[in-house]
Design an enzyme around this catalytic site. Structure first.
Site, PDB file in Angstrom:
ATOM      1  N   HIS A 128     -11.105  -2.678   0.137  1.00 49.42           N
ATOM      2  CA  HIS A 128     -11.034  -1.236  -0.554  1.00 49.42           C
ATOM      3  C   HIS A 128     -11.895  -1.245  -1.822  1.00 49.42           C
ATOM      4  O   HIS A 128     -11.678  -0.506  -2.681  1.00 49.42           O
ATOM      5  CB  HIS A 128      -9.837  -0.870  -0.614  1.00 49.42           C
ATOM      6  CG  HIS A 128      -9.599   0.624  -0.218  1.00 49.42           C
ATOM      7  ND1 HIS A 128     -10.584   1.222   0.423  1.00 49.42           N
ATOM      8  CD2 HIS A 128      -8.538   1.807  -0.643  1.00 49.42           C
ATOM      9  CE1 HIS A 128     -10.203   2.408   0.556  1.00 49.42           C
ATOM     10  NE2 HIS A 128      -8.861   2.821  -0.031  1.00 49.42           N
TER      11      HIS A 128
ATOM     12  N   CYS B  48      -5.497   4.000  -4.662  1.00 44.95           N
ATOM     13  CA  CYS B  48      -5.713   2.656  -4.101  1.00 44.95           C
ATOM     14  C   CYS B  48      -6.814   1.938  -4.617  1.00 44.95           C
ATOM     15  O   CYS B  48      -6.499   0.897  -5.188  1.00 44.95           O
ATOM     16  CB  CYS B  48      -5.822   2.538  -2.807  1.00 44.95           C
ATOM     17  SG  CYS B  48      -6.605   4.036  -2.115  1.00 44.95           S
TER      18      CYS B  48
ATOM     19  N   ASN C 145      -0.045   1.858  -5.921  1.00 40.97           N
ATOM     20  CA  ASN C 145       0.347   3.013  -6.584  1.00 40.97           C
ATOM     21  C   ASN C 145       1.707   3.571  -5.823  1.00 40.97           C
ATOM     22  O   ASN C 145       2.162   2.902  -5.030  1.00 40.97           O
ATOM     23  CB  ASN C 145      -0.819   4.106  -6.299  1.00 40.97           C
ATOM     24  CG  ASN C 145      -1.215   4.105  -4.931  1.00 40.97           C
ATOM     25  OD1 ASN C 145      -2.276   3.774  -4.547  1.00 40.97           O
ATOM     26  ND2 ASN C 145      -0.458   4.487  -3.884  1.00 40.97           N
TER      27      ASN C 145
ATOM     28  N   ASP D 110       0.576  -1.171  -0.040  1.00 39.71           N
ATOM     29  CA  ASP D 110      -0.042  -0.057  -0.006  1.00 39.71           C
ATOM     30  C   ASP D 110       0.738   1.266  -0.031  1.00 39.71           C
ATOM     31  O   ASP D 110       1.731   1.475   0.928  1.00 39.71           O
ATOM     32  CB  ASP D 110      -0.870   0.168   1.236  1.00 39.71           C
ATOM     33  CG  ASP D 110      -2.248   0.760   1.013  1.00 39.71           C
ATOM     34  OD1 ASP D 110      -1.864   1.700   0.291  1.00 39.71           O
ATOM     35  OD2 ASP D 110      -3.169   0.434   1.769  1.00 39.71           O
TER      36      ASP D 110
END
Length: 529
Positions: A141, A78, A289, A38
């Site tokens: 997510h 994300c 990312n 992350d």
């Protein structure tokens, strides 16, 4: 470490006492492990030049496998990148974008109404056809309402949370994020699952490690192929690490989090060897990312030589660290400069499992097995040759890469209003006319860089040169075909409502953790960048 000791004893008994009646065979289909970090940057690994050299396990993983320096996410934020991984499709196709404003990044905070569309076919749903058991550990997510959760979308098991670990919140105005074990919550962040905002201490990475190790052991004992999606989030602000790692890194608290993740990945790879399944387990490591450089040096990582970071479609926002590992199949110590994308993990995983991709939709991911397994003759006959990389921000294609050339059709870092408050997506890296603070269109005359000699996107090629005209003549038809054939999916990230937040998730009654939701008053979400 108590659970680790139990697992070590368990496998020792299996090996010594004859729990396996025969040696595990390297049969198809292989197990699949995708490790998605992350906000970890390209420059956070020693193998990519991080001076502190604090990732020995990831560096060893690269030495034992394949390094992919030209690996990209599908979006610089994300949620859309995770949706792209599990569907093999650009967010603009799978619906993980917004049309509330032009070229805005959107994600899934807990007030979001939408989630991953029921029309999308997720990777674990496909793998079920070959008998795979699938588990996600960590951050989901892709929507926190019941119909969007992992067990409704093909996963058999889940331990983790539906949203980022922001907080702590006042339960009367905003609930803390729940942590789930399968289909029911077992607590909330900052309550049962502590994250000390002052010291950065939290045991979550260790919990996620144990969940992964336990799942691998159980499926190995049952002789079932498995898919483990290990999505630890310690490097997302507010970053955290367990007490054992706090204060250990030369890079501050963010470095502590990286060191613990590196340690955990080393444990998982070692566990595969202990169970003698490493030659039947494909492992891929990457990030969702680029590093969130706007968060400052204590809360974010390094994007190496690349421009800007998370939220932007410059290289620092979308080029990711990537390592493929499969002893006995992927040649050791190899490097491939193939342009590749997180969406390729969908098609590649299905190919490894012996499955065809869905034929009723456009897929953006390609099968990387010719690259991974070093089959150059096969590679020459695939669409991997001269494949483009599209850089999207919300509903706009901002740039495209073809070979070493990258053409920007739109540029934008973040707004002047945000920038003047101290929010800087490109700290110390302002490039005049490139890192613009207004959305600037360049469609009639794209800004083109040669990323081989200018990875930092600092020196645009002059439009007067033959090199510029030749590059544009190759890129233009690719862009034209993409736009003519693109059919956007219905946007899922337009609507927000306080009433849909995590007030009363499944399992809250048993814990006495149910909270009263406010009246539903939906509004169009405001996405500032």
């Amino acid at each position: 470490m108590y659970v680790w000791a139990i697992q070590t004893l368990t496998v020792f008994c299996i090996l010594i006492c004859g729990g396996w009646t025969e040696e595990p065979s390297n049969v198809s289909p292989p197990n699949i492990i995708i490790m998605l970090m992350d906000d970890m940057g390209w420059g956070d690994l020693g193998v990519f030049g991080q001076p502190s050299k604090e990732t020995p396990n990831l560096d060893a993983m690269a030495a034992q496998g394949l390094l992919l320096p030209n690996f990209y996410t599908a979006n610089p934020l994300c949620s859309p990148s995770r949706a792209a991984l599990l569907t093999g499709r650009l967010p603009v196709r799978n619906g993980f974008y917004t049309t509330n404003a032009h070229a805005r990044n959107a994600y899934t905070p807990q007030e979001i109404v939408g989630g991953i569309s029921k029309d999308e076919i997720l990777l674990p749903q496909m793998l079920k056809k070959k008998g795979y058991v699938s588990k996600i550990v960590g951050k989901w997510h892709l929507g926190h309402r019941e119909q969007y959760l992992p067990l409704e979308r093909g996963f058999d098991e889940w331990f983790g949370a539906p949203n980022c670990h922001f907080g702590p919140y006042n339960s009367s105005s905003k609930p803390n994020i729940p942590v789930y074990n399968n289909s029911e919550m077992v607590g909330r962040y900052y309550e049962e699952f502590k994250i000390n905002r002052k010291t950065g201490e939290s045991n979550l990475t260790q919990i996620y490690l144990e969940e992964g190790l336990d799942f691998i052991l159980r499926q190995t004992q049952a002789h079932r192929p498995f898919f483990l999606y290990w999505a630890a989030d310690a490097t997302h602000s507010p970053v955290y690490a367990s007490r054992r790692f706090l204060g250990k890194s030369q890079r501050g608290r963010y470095g502590d989090a990286v060191m613990e993740l590196d340690y955990s990945i080393g444990k998982i790879l070692s566990w595969l060897r202990t169970l003698a399944i490493e030659q039947n387990t494909f492992v891929f490591f990457t990030s969702d990312n680029g590093a969130a450089v706007m968060s400052g040096p204590n809360e974010s990582g390094s994007n190496g030589p690349f421009l800007c970071g998370k939220e932007t479609t410059f290289e620092g926002g979308m080029r990711e660290p990537a390592i493929a590992w499969w002893p006995g199949h992927i040649p050791q110590g190899t490097v491939s400069f193939q342009l590749a994308s997180v969406m390729d993990l969908y098609s590649t995983s299905l190919a490894l499992a012996g499955l065809s991709v869905p034929d009723d939709r456009v897929l953006d991911g390609l099968d990387l097995t010719p690259v991974l397994l070093n089959h150059p003759h096969t590679l020459r006959n695939t669409s991997l040759t001269d494949r483009p990389i599209f850089y999207y921000r919300g509903n706009e294609m901002m740039a495209v890469r073809l070979g070493p050339y990258k053409a920007h059709y739109w540029t934008w870092s973040n707004s002047w209003e945000e920038f003047k408050t101290g929010i800087n997506f490109c700290p110390g890296q302002e490039v005049p006319g490139v890192t613009t603070h207004i959305q600037k269109e360049h469609t009639l005359q794209p800004i083109i860089f040669h990323l081989g000699r200018d990875p930092g996107e600092k020196y645009p090629i002059s439009v007067l040169t033959k090199e510029y005209q030749d590059a544009l003549s190759r890129i233009s038809p690719v862009v034209e075909q993409h736009k003519q054939t693109l059919v956007p999916g219905a946007p899922q990230l337009n609507l927000c409502d306080l009433a849909v937040m995590n007030w009363a998730p499944a399992g809250c009654e048993r814990l006495g953790k149910c909270l009263k939701a406010p009246k539903s008053e939906p509004w169009k979400c405001d996405w500032p960048h």
